[in-house]
Design an enzyme around this catalytic site. Structure first.
Site, PDB file in Angstrom:
ATOM      1  N   ASP A   1      27.800  -8.216  23.543  1.00  9.74           N
ATOM      2  CA  ASP A   1      29.031  -8.846  23.075  1.00  9.74           C
ATOM      3  C   ASP A   1      28.791 -10.346  22.917  1.00  9.74           C
ATOM      4  O   ASP A   1      29.216 -11.162  23.727  1.00  9.74           O
ATOM      5  CB  ASP A   1      30.166  -8.578  24.066  1.00  9.74           C
ATOM      6  CG  ASP A   1      31.526  -8.988  23.518  1.00  9.74           C
ATOM      7  OD1 ASP A   1      31.597  -9.374  22.339  1.00  9.74           O
ATOM      8  OD2 ASP A   1      32.510  -8.910  24.275  1.00  9.74           O
TER       9      ASP A   1
ATOM     10  N   GLU B   1      30.017  -0.354  27.629  1.00 10.05           N
ATOM     11  CA  GLU B   1      30.222  -0.866  28.987  1.00 10.05           C
ATOM     12  C   GLU B   1      31.456  -1.754  28.949  1.00 10.05           C
ATOM     13  O   GLU B   1      31.670  -2.486  27.975  1.00 10.05           O
ATOM     14  CB  GLU B   1      29.059  -1.727  29.485  1.00 10.05           C
ATOM     15  CG  GLU B   1      27.756  -1.035  29.761  1.00 10.05           C
ATOM     16  CD  GLU B   1      26.657  -2.020  30.164  1.00 10.05           C
ATOM     17  OE1 GLU B   1      25.500  -1.589  30.226  1.00 10.05           O
ATOM     18  OE2 GLU B   1      26.962  -3.208  30.403  1.00 10.05           O
TER      19      GLU B   1
ATOM     20  N   ASN C   1      19.678  -0.666  23.589  1.00  7.10           N
ATOM     21  CA  ASN C   1      20.740  -1.319  24.350  1.00  7.10           C
ATOM     22  C   ASN C   1      20.503  -2.830  24.374  1.00  7.10           C
ATOM     23  O   ASN C   1      19.539  -3.297  24.995  1.00  7.10           O
ATOM     24  CB  ASN C   1      20.777  -0.788  25.786  1.00  7.10           C
ATOM     25  CG  ASN C   1      21.854  -1.462  26.621  1.00  7.10           C
ATOM     26  OD1 ASN C   1      23.036  -1.286  26.360  1.00  7.10           O
ATOM     27  ND2 ASN C   1      21.467  -2.242  27.625  1.00  7.10           N
ATOM     28  N   GLU C   2      21.338  -3.563  23.659  1.00 10.83           N
ATOM     29  CA  GLU C   2      21.269  -5.027  23.628  1.00 10.83           C
ATOM     30  C   GLU C   2      19.868  -5.544  23.279  1.00 10.83           C
ATOM     31  O   GLU C   2      19.428  -6.567  23.801  1.00 10.83           O
ATOM     32  CB  GLU C   2      21.732  -5.625  24.961  1.00 10.83           C
ATOM     33  CG  GLU C   2      23.175  -5.310  25.301  1.00 10.83           C
ATOM     34  CD  GLU C   2      23.693  -6.105  26.495  1.00 10.83           C
ATOM     35  OE1 GLU C   2      22.955  -6.953  27.034  1.00 10.83           O
ATOM     36  OE2 GLU C   2      24.864  -5.883  26.886  1.00 10.83           O
TER      37      GLU C   2
END
Length: 476
Positions: free
Chosen positions: A203, A263, A160-161
């Protein structure tokens, strides 16, 4: 006679709840129900009660270990129309059978992160080599073991990221492909079915090259099965053009894997109107996007919650919940479950620098020299004495906790309604906190139940359960 009849009917009801959701598979750029062959689009939520900072493996609890809490939340989510929850931090040593079986019964799937915030249980983006070791593999493989036998497991996030800066873009990408490879090879060796594995991205400027890098090439083991984007671009009364959604559709228009928001839900404007729902599930995005996961279910210090949980376990629906439910009720279910003629034929592109980088500055490591697995024996032989979950029969269907509307009225008779096999949950058409909903009196509750029955597709199994309940009532 009454007790015998009640016992028999209870057994019938419980037996029905032992199965509901069918495993999902990836076909081109779609998630697909493996039995009905319908396209599956996420109408989902991030679900991490107490927040990421609340994860403590020594506490003996995690978000999927408290059956009473899961029953409360599954009943609320079923009314909302949710079909997927993302759970970030779980303890693979705990028993999750009741919770997962509750969500399974109402057609809600699980998307799980294999990592946690703790040292040794995630990849260090500043020094990935030092954190990619046998102990780390034991952690992520234990998560696979604990959840692989649940039919409503949608898939695993390998990270995650982890890539979120120039430095991490130069050092981390090869390790994400390595972790995806390790997970997929472990699943192939130790699970009875294929389980999708993918990534949840930041993002930022790395979003496109990361998507291109993870989804290209002929190496199916290390290639991502899906790609999630944590995006908060649409805020308040933004539009298709001003939000950046138009640009996202253009950027990812030729995706070869399912693409979704892992998300979303900007909260700079409160309460959130969730106007982006109409765009995400409408004509302009549905061909290339598979829905998304609203951040987040419970109210935490970051102020993104839909539901506030009190210390005694009771819950209050917030205005954000009401607004989201209104938007969900406007989704065209037929539109989102129909498959595009292009989706199934999508094939992975070649891993060239031209494809991966495009206009991106050449500060992204495009090498396909992927690190070798640090523990081949563990990969081959499996985690020893691992906890293995299974679907169990349920005996409780009504939440022991009270749930209140945003206006302060109690939601009466809050129960889960089991769905027929092979079905997933859909928006109910009701307004849980609005006029005419469950507000604590019998008339409103009856009106609500009638509204649900007339507005959603209730399968034969669910109707059978309703009939059983009616017969049981006659004996009381």
């Amino acid at each position: 006679m009454k007790s015998i009849a009640l016992s028999a009917l209870t057994t019938v009801l419980a037996a029905h709840l032992a199965s509901a959701a069918s495993p999902l598979i990836v076909d081109g750029s779609d998630f697909v129900n493996s039995v009905t062959e319908d396209r599956f689009v996420m109408v989902g939520l991030a679900y991490q009660p107490a927040g990421a900072s609340g994860y403590d493996p020594n506490s003996g609890v995690d978000p999927l270990s408290d059956a009473d809490a899961c029953l409360r939340d599954a009943a609320v989510m079923q009314k909302l129309g949710v079909n997927t929850i993302r759970v970030y931090n779980i303890n693979p040593a705990l028993n999750h059978d009741e919770c997962v079986s509750i969500f399974n019964a109402v057609g809600i799937y699980l998307a799980l992160d294999v990592n946690s915030p703790l040292s040794g249980e995630s990849l260090n983006r500043d020094d990935p080599a030092s954190s990619y070791h046998s102990g780390y593999l034991t952690r992520i493989f234990s998560v696979v073991e604990a959840f692989k036998d649940y039919p409503n497991l949608l898939g695993f996030f390998a990270g995650n990221e982890v890539v979120n800066s120039v430095k991490s873009a130069q050092t981390v990408p090869q390790y994400i492909r390595a972790i995806q490879r390790d997970l997929k090879q472990y699943i192939a060796a130790h699970a009875s079915r294929t389980i999708p594995v993918g990534y949840s991205a930041a993002d930022d400027d790395t979003r496109r090259p990361m998507w291109a890098y993870l989804t290209c090439g002929d190496d199916a083991d290390s290639r991502a099965d899906f790609y999630g984007l944590n995006s908060y671009q649409w805020c308040g009364d933004s539009t298709w053009e001003t939000s950046g959604y138009q640009g996202l559709v253009t950027t990812f228009s030729n995706t070869s894997v399912p693409l979704f928001f892992s998300e979303f839900g900007c909260n700079t404007v409160r309460p959130r109107p969730f106007n982006e729902i109409a765009a995400l599930y409408g004509d302009r995005m549905i061909d290339s996007w598979s829905g998304g996961l609203v951040y987040e279910y419970t109210q935490e210090p970051s102020d993104y919650g839909l539901v506030e949980i009190s210390s005694d376990g009771d819950a209050t629906l917030l205005e954000d919940f009401d607004n989201l439910q209104k938007q969900y009720n406007g989704i065209d279910i037929t539109l989102i479950t129909s498959r595009s003629s292009l989706s199934a034929s999508a094939s992975p592109p070649t891993c060239s620098d031209k494809f991966i980088l495009q206009d991106h500055a050449a500060k992204f490591n495009t090498s396909m020299d992927i690190p070798a697995c640090p523990d081949e024996d563990l990969l081959t032989n499996g985690v020893q004495n691992a906890n293995k979950g299974k679907i169990v029969e349920l005996t409780e269907f009504t939440t022991p906790h009270k749930v209140y509307t945003s206006g302060g009225a109690e939601v009466a008779n809050l129960t889960i309604t089991p769905l027929a096999d092979d079905q997933s949950n859909t928006p109910s058409g009701e307004t849980t906190s609005g006029a005419g909903n469950n507000t604590g009196n019998g008339t409103a509750a009856a009106d609500d139940a009638e509204g649900v029955a007339s507005s959603r597709s209730v399968g034969a199994g669910a109707l059978a359960v309703a009939a059983v309940v009616a017969v049981m009532a006659a004996f009381v």
